[in-house]
Scaffold this motif. Structure first.
Motif, PDB file in Angstrom:
ATOM      1  N   THR A 171      55.385  47.322  40.758  1.00 14.66           N
ATOM      2  CA  THR A 171      56.201  46.123  40.520  1.00 14.66           C
ATOM      3  C   THR A 171      57.268  46.335  39.455  1.00 14.66           C
ATOM      4  OG1 THR A 171      54.634  45.285  38.866  1.00 14.66           O
ATOM      5  CG2 THR A 171      54.246  44.655  41.157  1.00 14.66           C
ATOM      6  N   SER A 172      57.426  47.557  38.963  1.00 12.70           N
ATOM      7  CA  SER A 172      58.254  47.780  37.767  1.00 12.70           C
ATOM      8  C   SER A 172      59.720  47.451  37.967  1.00 12.70           C
ATOM      9  CB  SER A 172      58.110  49.227  37.296  1.00 12.70           C
ATOM     10  OG  SER A 172      58.537  50.132  38.302  1.00 12.70           O
ATOM     11  N   SER A 173      60.276  47.634  39.173  1.00 10.90           N
ATOM     12  CA  SER A 173      61.702  47.391  39.399  1.00 10.90           C
ATOM     13  C   SER A 173      61.962  46.102  40.166  1.00 10.90           C
ATOM     14  CB  SER A 173      62.319  48.565  40.184  1.00 10.90           C
ATOM     15  OG  SER A 173      62.199  49.766  39.462  1.00 10.90           O
ATOM     16  N   LEU A 176      60.459  38.619  40.313  1.00 16.34           N
ATOM     17  CA  LEU A 176      59.169  37.934  40.309  1.00 16.34           C
ATOM     18  C   LEU A 176      58.630  37.722  41.724  1.00 16.34           C
ATOM     19  CD1 LEU A 176      57.044  36.618  38.506  1.00 16.34           C
ATOM     20  CD2 LEU A 176      58.325  34.477  38.681  1.00 16.34           C
ATOM     21  N   SER A 177      59.488  37.290  42.639  1.00 17.42           N
ATOM     22  CA  SER A 177      59.047  37.027  44.007  1.00 17.42           C
ATOM     23  C   SER A 177      58.547  38.297  44.679  1.00 17.42           C
ATOM     24  CB  SER A 177      60.196  36.423  44.818  1.00 17.42           C
ATOM     25  OG  SER A 177      59.826  36.265  46.169  1.00 17.42           O
ATOM     26  N   HIS A 178      59.286  39.395  44.517  1.00 17.36           N
ATOM     27  CA  HIS A 178      58.910  40.634  45.186  1.00 17.36           C
ATOM     28  C   HIS A 178      57.709  41.307  44.519  1.00 17.36           C
ATOM     29  CE1 HIS A 178      63.101  40.487  46.990  1.00 17.36           C
ATOM     30  NE2 HIS A 178      62.278  40.508  48.016  1.00 17.36           N
ATOM     31  N   GLN A 179      57.475  41.039  43.229  1.00 15.33           N
ATOM     32  CA  GLN A 179      56.243  41.521  42.605  1.00 15.33           C
ATOM     33  C   GLN A 179      55.032  40.956  43.333  1.00 15.33           C
ATOM     34  OE1 GLN A 179      56.142  40.722  38.387  1.00 15.33           O
ATOM     35  NE2 GLN A 179      58.196  41.552  38.059  1.00 15.33           N
ATOM     36  N   HIS A 180      55.082  39.662  43.615  1.00 17.76           N
ATOM     37  CA  HIS A 180      53.959  39.027  44.308  1.00 17.76           C
ATOM     38  C   HIS A 180      53.890  39.479  45.764  1.00 17.76           C
ATOM     39  CE1 HIS A 180      52.392  36.294  41.200  1.00 17.76           C
ATOM     40  NE2 HIS A 180      53.629  36.335  40.738  1.00 17.76           N
ATOM     41  N   LEU A 181      55.037  39.688  46.402  1.00 15.14           N
ATOM     42  CA  LEU A 181      55.032  40.197  47.774  1.00 15.14           C
ATOM     43  C   LEU A 181      54.298  41.530  47.854  1.00 15.14           C
ATOM     44  CD1 LEU A 181      56.007  40.364  50.757  1.00 15.14           C
ATOM     45  CD2 LEU A 181      58.096  41.450  49.880  1.00 15.14           C
ATOM     46  N   VAL A 182      54.620  42.449  46.949  1.00 16.32           N
ATOM     47  CA  VAL A 182      54.015  43.778  46.975  1.00 16.32           C
ATOM     48  C   VAL A 182      52.505  43.683  46.746  1.00 16.32           C
ATOM     49  CG1 VAL A 182      53.851  45.939  45.674  1.00 16.32           C
ATOM     50  CG2 VAL A 182      56.082  45.067  46.379  1.00 16.32           C
ATOM     51  N   LEU A 183      52.079  42.870  45.789  1.00 23.60           N
ATOM     52  CA  LEU A 183      50.643  42.790  45.510  1.00 23.60           C
ATOM     53  C   LEU A 183      49.907  41.997  46.579  1.00 23.60           C
ATOM     54  CD1 LEU A 183      50.743  42.536  41.645  1.00 23.60           C
ATOM     55  CD2 LEU A 183      50.022  44.461  43.048  1.00 23.60           C
ATOM     56  N   GLU A 184      50.581  41.058  47.226  1.00 19.44           N
ATOM     57  CA  GLU A 184      49.971  40.391  48.381  1.00 19.44           C
ATOM     58  C   GLU A 184      49.738  41.389  49.516  1.00 19.44           C
ATOM     59  OE1 GLU A 184      52.666  37.231  49.234  1.00 19.44           O
ATOM     60  OE2 GLU A 184      52.014  36.008  47.531  1.00 19.44           O
ATOM     61  N   LEU A 205      49.224  39.647  36.517  1.00 23.30           N
ATOM     62  CA  LEU A 205      49.207  40.126  37.903  1.00 23.30           C
ATOM     63  C   LEU A 205      47.880  40.820  38.207  1.00 23.30           C
ATOM     64  CD1 LEU A 205      52.830  41.558  38.372  1.00 23.30           C
ATOM     65  CD2 LEU A 205      51.882  39.453  39.345  1.00 23.30           C
ATOM     66  N   ALA A 206      47.386  41.596  37.257  1.00 22.33           N
ATOM     67  CA  ALA A 206      46.086  42.240  37.449  1.00 22.33           C
ATOM     68  C   ALA A 206      44.992  41.190  37.622  1.00 22.33           C
ATOM     69  CB  ALA A 206      45.771  43.150  36.271  1.00 22.33           C
ATOM     70  N   ALA A 207      45.016  40.152  36.791  1.00 15.39           N
ATOM     71  CA  ALA A 207      44.003  39.102  36.878  1.00 15.39           C
ATOM     72  C   ALA A 207      44.097  38.348  38.199  1.00 15.39           C
ATOM     73  CB  ALA A 207      44.167  38.132  35.714  1.00 15.39           C
ATOM     74  N   ARG A 208      45.308  38.168  38.699  1.00 17.83           N
ATOM     75  CA  ARG A 208      45.516  37.380  39.922  1.00 17.83           C
ATOM     76  C   ARG A 208      45.074  38.129  41.173  1.00 17.83           C
ATOM     77  NH1 ARG A 208      45.728  35.698  44.150  1.00 17.83           N
ATOM     78  NH2 ARG A 208      47.168  34.262  45.178  1.00 17.83           N
ATOM     79  N   TYR A 209      45.335  39.429  41.248  1.00 13.87           N
ATOM     80  CA  TYR A 209      45.153  40.134  42.518  1.00 13.87           C
ATOM     81  C   TYR A 209      43.986  41.123  42.550  1.00 13.87           C
ATOM     82  CZ  TYR A 209      49.575  38.158  44.009  1.00 13.87           C
ATOM     83  OH  TYR A 209      50.571  37.268  44.369  1.00 13.87           O
ATOM     84  N   ALA A 210      43.507  41.576  41.411  1.00 16.20           N
ATOM     85  CA  ALA A 210      42.502  42.638  41.406  1.00 16.20           C
ATOM     86  C   ALA A 210      41.093  42.084  41.578  1.00 16.20           C
ATOM     87  CB  ALA A 210      42.585  43.438  40.117  1.00 16.20           C
TER      88      ALA A 210
END
Length: 275
Positions: A171-173, A176-184, A205-210
């Motif tokens: 998610t580094s580059s 916000l929207s695409h960070q969630h897309l990638v982790l989804e 993000l770690a807490a939300r998806y892991a």
């Protein structure tokens, strides 16, 4: 079956980057690896991917030492998204994604490979970039095209075994929207029976998806478990040097971590697992 590190040490020159690290990347879950800069996160991913040699311990992949796997067989089940993917050739985004089909031995650009590559582009929201040349893309666009390449590589579930997806700061580059897309996408990959390890800097993000979170500090795993168990204020302060408040979402087990200011630098002995 899993991808596991067992008491792994990694040296670079005379410096010990990882020391006695043990963890498992399990099918059906997303494991987030967090820690401060220089903790050894990318080194751990490199060891799990077979790109870095362990000076002690071993990496097991589906029950066998990783070194015993033939490269093509391993690539059909293990895909890696690095932090940076340098490519200066004038390939189109579609051609870059088709590179992910190489381990499957089919002719690159065949009908089935093209179908899979286009589906991977669609999944990452980059289908409109298919005919664009890769060097003209923005950093975030390149990162999502590279993710599409790895997804195309692992598109089919193997008949005997599992798929493993290793993501180094995916998610580094991204906005916000695409960070969630990638982790989804990563979470969906795990739901479908794949195994995911993602190196993340954003603790929320770690807490939300892991499903589980591993915390690295100075080359050691200092905590490993469910996000709500691991991401506690005292540990975050010791490892990251920052005061936080950890709040509960109403009706949700996902903790919300709110930074509250820098803490005095912890002495080495204050970091659990040191030594």
């Amino acid at each position: 079956m899993s991808l596991s590190a067992r008491e792994v040490d990694v040296l670079r020159g005379r410096q010990r980057i990882l020391s006695q690290v043990s963890l498992e990347v399990r099918p059906g879950e997303l494991l987030a690896v967090v820690g401060p800069n220089g903790a050894g996160k990318s080194t751990l991913l490199g060891a799990l991917a077979g790109e870095l040699r362990c000076t002690a311990g071993e990496i097991l992949f589906e029950g066998l030492p990783l070194s015993r796997w033939k490269p093509l067989a391993r690539a059909r089940q293990l895909g890696v998204l690095p932090q940076d993917s340098t490519l200066s050739f004038g390939f189109t985004a579609l051609e870059v994604v088709l590179l992910g089909r190489t381990p499957h031995g089919s002719e690159r650009g065949g009908k089935e490979d093209t179908r899979i590559a286009l589906a991977a582009l669609e999944a990452t929201g980059t289908q409109h970039l298919a005919s664009r040349t890769y060097p003209t893309l923005s950093g975030g666009e390149r990162q999502r095209v590279q993710l599409a390449r790895v997804l195309a590589q692992l598109w089919e579930a193997p008949s005997n075994g599992h798929r493993y997806l290793l993501l180094d700061e995916p998610t580094s580059s991204l906005d916000l929207s695409h960070q969630h897309l990638v982790l989804e996408l990563a979470a969906r990959f795990a739901q479908q029976g794949g195994a995911v390890l993602a190196i993340l800097h954003d603790l929320n993000l770690a807490a939300r998806y892991a499903h589980r979170v591993a915390v690295l500090a100075e080359g050691h795993v200092v905590a490993l478990g469910a996000p709500a168990q691991v991401l506690q204020p005292d540990l975050i302060e010791r490892v990251f040097g920052i005061h936080v408040k950890v709040l509960e979402h109403t009706g949700s087990p996902v903790p919300l971590i709110v930074p509250w200011g820098r803490a005095p630098q912890a002495a080495p002995e204050a970091v659990p697992g040191k030594g």
